[in-house]
Design an enzyme around this catalytic site. Structure first.
Site, short mmCIF file in Angstrom:
data_model
loop_
_atom_site.label_atom_id
_atom_site.label_comp_id
_atom_site.label_asym_id
_atom_site.label_seq_id
_atom_site.Cartn_x
_atom_site.Cartn_y
_atom_site.Cartn_z
N GLN A 45 0.83 -1.20 0.00
CA GLN A 45 0.00 0.00 0.00
C GLN A 45 0.87 1.25 0.00
OE1 GLN A 45 -2.37 -0.55 3.54
NE2 GLN A 45 -4.05 -1.54 2.44
N THR B 26 -11.97 -5.60 4.79
CA THR B 26 -11.33 -4.30 4.90
C THR B 26 -11.91 -3.39 3.83
OG1 THR B 26 -9.24 -3.11 4.41
CG2 THR B 26 -9.44 -5.33 3.54
N THR C 84 -10.28 -0.51 2.54
CA THR C 84 -9.25 -0.01 1.64
C THR C 84 -8.96 -0.97 0.50
OG1 THR C 84 -8.20 1.30 3.39
CG2 THR C 84 -6.83 0.72 1.50
N CYS D 253 -13.49 2.49 7.68
CA CYS D 253 -12.34 1.63 7.93
C CYS D 253 -12.79 0.65 9.00
CB CYS D 253 -11.12 2.43 8.39
SG CYS D 253 -9.72 1.39 8.83
N THR D 254 -12.47 -0.61 8.82
CA THR D 254 -13.04 -1.63 9.70
C THR D 254 -12.51 -1.55 11.12
OG1 THR D 254 -11.41 -3.19 8.78
CG2 THR D 254 -13.64 -3.25 7.87
N GLU D 255 -11.43 -0.78 11.35
CA GLU D 255 -10.93 -0.61 12.71
C GLU D 255 -11.61 0.52 13.49
OE1 GLU D 255 -8.10 -3.06 10.72
OE2 GLU D 255 -8.73 -1.04 10.16
#
Length: 231
Positions: free
Chosen positions: A52, A83, A85, A197-199
């Site tokens: 990335q 995710t 991204t 964003c999954t976090e």
């Protein structure tokens, strides 16, 4: 029940939330001892993150495409890229398999439309906020106007994700900084904010804001369960 294939590990903290949500949702709908029938292939995030940073999305996509093919061979009936991204390489992954890959932005769009939301704020990695693969899909395919934070706030949001949340660090000062950004987006007319964003769901929840929050991890996982249980 269909078998859900999970491309996880980006980061493993959020993949754990996916796994928990899948199982809780199946239990809520089916009762008893029912749990999600799923396969998890967890990649090494260090390899993906390095690609990335270099902007080598083709190589990162190759890894996820190979992972998807392995999940299909293992018996998966549908696939989640766990995710936001890495949906930048969605087409590469979908082209590698003959089973459906459930696009996270499409599941969010359906929820937004059901709530009659036409203008939404987006918090996510810098890649997701700045590139067109995600917000462009919401705008062109679903007519949803997407606004993102200013440059300084985008940098802060991105840094918290990679330098704290992906490492399992939850800091109160970062939570307050995110809430300030959400307030700014609301002032700009956002009717809701996507936790893209999954976090981010590790840091803030709908209980923290007056603005409705749409948690992509939960919504993506819930849609997978709906498809897995659809006979």
């Amino acid at each position: 029940m269909k078998t859900i294939g999970m491309i996880g590990g980006m980061s493993w903290e959020s993949t754990a939330l996916y796994y928990k949500t899948l199982n809780e949702e199946v239990k809520a709908r089916k009762g008893g001892f029912n749990s999600a029938q799923c396969l998890l292939y967890s990649v090494n995030f260090a390899e993906i993150e390095a690609l990335q940073r270099r902007g080598d999305w083709q190589a990162a996509g190759n890894i996820l495409a190979d992972t998807a093919a392995n999940l299909e061979r293992g018996g998966a009936d549908l696939i989640l890229i766990c995710t936001n991204t890495m949906h930048l390489v969605f087409e590469q992954v979908q082209d590698a398999v003959s089973i459906p890959v459930i696009h996270i932005a499409d599941t969010i769009a359906a929820k937004l439309q059901a709530n009659e939301i036409t203008k939404v704020g987006l918090l996510a990695t810098g890649f997701t906020m700045e590139k067109d693969f995600y917000k462009g899909r919401l705008q062109s395919n679903f007519g949803i106007d997407v606004i993102v934070p200013d440059e300084a706030d985008r940098a802060m949001v991105h840094d918290v994700i990679y330098n704290q949340l992906c490492l399992g660090e939850i800091r109160e000062e970062s939570k307050q900084a995110y809430l300030r950004v959400i307030d700014k987006l609301a002032v700009q007319g956002a009717q809701a904010v996507i936790l893209g964003c999954t976090e981010i769901g590790l840091l803030i929840s709908g209980n923290d804001t007056e603005v409705p929050l749409f948690d992509t991890t939960a919504i993506h996982a819930e849609e997978a369960v709906s498809l897995a249980l659809d006979d």
